[in-house]
Design a protein around this motif. Structure first.
Motif, mmCIF file in Angstrom:
data_model
loop_
_atom_site.group_PDB
_atom_site.id
_atom_site.type_symbol
_atom_site.label_atom_id
_atom_site.label_comp_id
_atom_site.label_asym_id
_atom_site.label_seq_id
_atom_site.Cartn_x
_atom_site.Cartn_y
_atom_site.Cartn_z
ATOM 1 N N THR A 1 0.835 -1.206 0.000
ATOM 2 C CA THR A 1 0.000 0.000 0.000
ATOM 3 C C THR A 1 0.866 1.250 0.000
ATOM 4 O O THR A 1 0.594 2.218 -0.725
ATOM 5 C CB THR A 1 -0.943 -0.001 1.211
ATOM 6 O OG1 THR A 1 -1.814 -1.129 1.123
ATOM 7 C CG2 THR A 1 -1.773 1.265 1.270
ATOM 8 N N PHE A 2 1.935 1.246 0.799
ATOM 9 C CA PHE A 2 2.854 2.388 0.831
ATOM 10 C C PHE A 2 3.454 2.657 -0.548
ATOM 11 O O PHE A 2 3.475 3.809 -1.023
ATOM 12 C CB PHE A 2 3.967 2.142 1.849
ATOM 13 C CG PHE A 2 5.135 3.075 1.691
ATOM 14 C CD1 PHE A 2 5.049 4.390 2.100
ATOM 15 C CD2 PHE A 2 6.316 2.632 1.106
ATOM 16 C CE1 PHE A 2 6.131 5.260 1.931
ATOM 17 C CE2 PHE A 2 7.391 3.486 0.934
ATOM 18 C CZ PHE A 2 7.301 4.805 1.351
ATOM 19 N N LEU A 3 3.963 1.621 -1.195
ATOM 20 C CA LEU A 3 4.594 1.806 -2.500
ATOM 21 C C LEU A 3 3.609 2.321 -3.535
ATOM 22 O O LEU A 3 3.931 3.204 -4.346
ATOM 23 C CB LEU A 3 5.218 0.492 -2.980
ATOM 24 C CG LEU A 3 6.433 -0.017 -2.194
ATOM 25 C CD1 LEU A 3 6.863 -1.380 -2.729
ATOM 26 C CD2 LEU A 3 7.588 0.980 -2.263
ATOM 27 N N CYS A 4 2.389 1.771 -3.509
ATOM 28 C CA CYS A 4 1.372 2.237 -4.459
ATOM 29 C C CYS A 4 0.987 3.687 -4.180
ATOM 30 O O CYS A 4 0.903 4.512 -5.112
ATOM 31 C CB CYS A 4 0.145 1.336 -4.406
ATOM 32 S SG CYS A 4 0.398 -0.305 -5.123
ATOM 33 N N LEU A 5 0.738 4.004 -2.921
ATOM 34 C CA LEU A 5 0.413 5.382 -2.558
ATOM 35 C C LEU A 5 1.494 6.342 -3.027
ATOM 36 O O LEU A 5 1.201 7.393 -3.623
ATOM 37 C CB LEU A 5 0.276 5.502 -1.043
ATOM 38 C CG LEU A 5 -1.087 5.278 -0.405
ATOM 39 C CD1 LEU A 5 -0.929 5.257 1.115
ATOM 40 C CD2 LEU A 5 -2.079 6.348 -0.814
ATOM 41 N N ARG A 6 2.732 6.020 -2.752
ATOM 42 C CA ARG A 6 3.836 6.914 -3.109
ATOM 43 C C ARG A 6 3.877 7.181 -4.608
ATOM 44 O O ARG A 6 3.977 8.335 -5.054
ATOM 45 C CB ARG A 6 5.169 6.301 -2.640
ATOM 46 C CG ARG A 6 6.363 7.217 -2.833
ATOM 47 C CD ARG A 6 7.630 6.569 -2.324
ATOM 48 N NE ARG A 6 8.019 5.406 -3.124
ATOM 49 C CZ ARG A 6 9.148 4.707 -2.921
ATOM 50 N NH1 ARG A 6 9.955 5.040 -1.929
ATOM 51 N NH2 ARG A 6 9.437 3.666 -3.683
ATOM 52 N N ALA A 7 3.782 6.114 -5.394
ATOM 53 C CA ALA A 7 3.843 6.271 -6.852
ATOM 54 C C ALA A 7 2.616 6.996 -7.392
ATOM 55 O O ALA A 7 2.716 7.841 -8.296
ATOM 56 C CB ALA A 7 3.991 4.902 -7.510
ATOM 57 N N GLU A 8 1.446 6.675 -6.855
ATOM 58 C CA GLU A 8 0.208 7.323 -7.321
ATOM 59 C C GLU A 8 0.203 8.814 -6.998
ATOM 60 O O GLU A 8 -0.175 9.649 -7.836
ATOM 61 C CB GLU A 8 -0.998 6.631 -6.678
ATOM 62 C CG GLU A 8 -1.230 5.226 -7.180
ATOM 63 C CD GLU A 8 -1.943 4.315 -6.188
ATOM 64 O OE1 GLU A 8 -2.114 3.124 -6.493
ATOM 65 O OE2 GLU A 8 -2.320 4.788 -5.085
ATOM 66 N N ILE A 9 0.627 9.152 -5.788
ATOM 67 C CA ILE A 9 0.657 10.558 -5.389
ATOM 68 C C ILE A 9 1.646 11.340 -6.242
ATOM 69 O O ILE A 9 1.356 12.470 -6.682
ATOM 70 C CB ILE A 9 0.977 10.685 -3.893
ATOM 71 C CG1 ILE A 9 -0.213 10.187 -3.064
ATOM 72 C CG2 ILE A 9 1.309 12.133 -3.521
ATOM 73 C CD1 ILE A 9 0.087 10.009 -1.588
ATOM 74 N N ARG A 10 2.807 10.764 -6.496
ATOM 75 C CA ARG A 10 3.777 11.441 -7.354
ATOM 76 C C ARG A 10 3.168 11.779 -8.708
ATOM 77 O O ARG A 10 3.343 12.887 -9.233
ATOM 78 C CB ARG A 10 5.016 10.568 -7.543
ATOM 79 C CG ARG A 10 5.925 10.507 -6.319
ATOM 80 C CD ARG A 10 7.005 9.453 -6.506
ATOM 81 N NE ARG A 10 7.972 9.472 -5.412
ATOM 82 C CZ ARG A 10 8.906 8.533 -5.227
ATOM 83 N NH1 ARG A 10 8.984 7.498 -6.069
ATOM 84 N NH2 ARG A 10 9.749 8.621 -4.212
ATOM 85 N N GLN A 11 2.426 10.839 -9.283
ATOM 86 C CA GLN A 11 1.797 11.092 -10.580
ATOM 87 C C GLN A 11 0.656 12.099 -10.450
ATOM 88 O O GLN A 11 0.503 12.996 -11.288
ATOM 89 C CB GLN A 11 1.277 9.785 -11.176
ATOM 90 C CG GLN A 11 0.610 9.946 -12.531
ATOM 91 C CD GLN A 11 1.526 10.577 -13.563
ATOM 92 O OE1 GLN A 11 2.696 10.211 -13.680
ATOM 93 N NE2 GLN A 11 1.007 11.538 -14.318
ATOM 94 N N MET A 12 -0.158 11.971 -9.420
ATOM 95 C CA MET A 12 -1.295 12.876 -9.256
ATOM 96 C C MET A 12 -0.862 14.311 -9.004
ATOM 97 O O MET A 12 -1.553 15.257 -9.372
ATOM 98 C CB MET A 12 -2.210 12.367 -8.143
ATOM 99 C CG MET A 12 -2.989 11.125 -8.532
ATOM 100 S SD MET A 12 -3.990 10.479 -7.168
ATOM 101 C CE MET A 12 -4.758 9.064 -7.962
ATOM 102 N N LEU A 13 0.290 14.499 -8.389
ATOM 103 C CA LEU A 13 0.824 15.849 -8.213
ATOM 104 C C LEU A 13 1.095 16.496 -9.573
ATOM 105 O O LEU A 13 0.912 17.704 -9.741
ATOM 106 C CB LEU A 13 2.094 15.814 -7.368
ATOM 107 C CG LEU A 13 1.900 15.513 -5.878
ATOM 108 C CD1 LEU A 13 3.241 15.283 -5.195
ATOM 109 C CD2 LEU A 13 1.129 16.629 -5.188
ATOM 110 N N GLN A 14 1.504 15.695 -10.532
ATOM 111 C CA GLN A 14 1.721 16.209 -11.887
ATOM 112 C C GLN A 14 0.400 16.514 -12.584
ATOM 113 O O GLN A 14 0.320 17.407 -13.432
ATOM 114 C CB GLN A 14 2.525 15.204 -12.708
ATOM 115 C CG GLN A 14 3.926 14.948 -12.179
ATOM 116 C CD GLN A 14 4.692 13.954 -13.027
ATOM 117 O OE1 GLN A 14 4.671 14.027 -14.257
ATOM 118 N NE2 GLN A 14 5.369 13.022 -12.369
ATOM 119 N N ASN A 15 -0.647 15.756 -12.230
ATOM 120 C CA ASN A 15 -1.974 15.958 -12.828
ATOM 121 C C ASN A 15 -2.699 17.162 -12.237
ATOM 122 O O ASN A 15 -3.668 17.650 -12.814
ATOM 123 C CB ASN A 15 -2.892 14.756 -12.545
ATOM 124 C CG ASN A 15 -2.445 13.483 -13.220
ATOM 125 O OD1 ASN A 15 -1.527 13.478 -14.018
ATOM 126 N ND2 ASN A 15 -3.102 12.392 -12.869
ATOM 127 N N GLY A 16 -2.297 17.568 -11.025
ATOM 128 C CA GLY A 16 -3.023 18.612 -10.325
ATOM 129 C C GLY A 16 -4.055 18.089 -9.346
ATOM 130 O O GLY A 16 -4.900 18.848 -8.863
#
Length: 256
Positions: free
Chosen positions: A119-134
């Motif tokens: 869950t940690f690894l998925c959250l980290r990667a998803e958040i990194r991408q979503m920060l780029q999406n806004g």
């Protein structure tokens, strides 16, 4: 009107059970879906079910305990559909049902590796991408075992409490950047995992329905589709002021 038209959603552990129901519900609500699972046959079947119902889906095999594999999964979503708006981190295992003092280090580490680290690894990667999406919305699969204890399930209980803690922390850190993070905490749901727990607890003497239904004030166990409804709503704009919540979907179990 569909809640997630033109959004892109990712679901891990989507080859069966709650994960499959969630992927199908995302598609029903207009999202294009990235279906992820270690089980290739199950994952491909989920993606095909979505396509047969007129939706868009791509399957990718992913091990959520491997940071490189998780990063590759996010790249697949972006390469295929251009962005990532929603994610459901559902992949998890139950471990053995044994006394605390008989729990092995290997089982503890295996359960924590998939449920907490994954869950940690998925959250980290998803958040990194979503920060780029806004912005974006993420739902983690915890459990009522992340809210209370269960005899014989110490590693699972620890892992699901960790999921709820990660959820709160991520919500606090990224709320002002447009990312909402919540968890759902299912009670007894009609899945393979519940069947496995019932078999272990009773030596096969009782079905999961016979064992678990009387424990829920509502008088039955839940359906994967009932959990999926909540997950997808939490990822929609209709839940725009909900973040950092650990939401039971449990037929009243933890209200007792």
């Amino acid at each position: 009107m569909a809640m997630l038209t033109d959004k892109v959603a990712l679901v891990t552990g989507a080859g069966a059970g709650i994960g499959r129901a969630t992927a199908l519900k995302f598609a029903e609500e207009g999202a294009r879906v990235v279906v992820a699972d270690l089980n290739v046959a199950g994952g491909e079947e989920t993606a095909e079910l979505i396509r047969k119902q007129g939706g868009e889906a791509v399957f990718t095999r992913a091990d959520v305990t491997d940071a490189a594999a998780v990063d590759a999964l996010i790249r697949t979503a972006v390469d295929t559909y251009g962005r990532l708006d929603c994610a459901c981190n559902n992949a998890g295992i139950e471990g053995a049902v044994v006394s605390f003092t008989d729990q092995s280090e290997d089982d503890y580490e295996a359960v924590m590796r998939v449920n907490a680290k994954g869950t940690f690894l998925c959250l980290r990667a998803e958040i990194r991408q979503m920060l780029q999406n806004g912005g974006g919305a993420i739902v983690n699969l915890a459990s009522i075992a992340g809210l209370i204890g269960f005899t014989g399930l110490a590693p699972y209980v620890a892992s699901k409490h960790a999921v709820n803690g990660l959820t709160k922390n991520a919500a606090l850190e990224f709320g002002k950047q447009g990312i909402r993070v919540n968890s759902v905490c299912p009670g007894g749901i009609d899945t393979r995992m519940l069947d496995s727990l019932a078999d272990q607890a009773t030596g096969g003497a009782q079905s999961s329905r016979d064992m678990m239904a009387p424990l829920h004030p509502i008088g039955r166990i839940g359906r994967p589709e009932e959990v999926a409804e909540l997950i997808v709503w939490l990822c929609s704009a209709r839940a725009s002021f909900v973040t950092g919540a650990n939401v039971p979907v449990d037929g009243g179990y933890v209200a007792q």
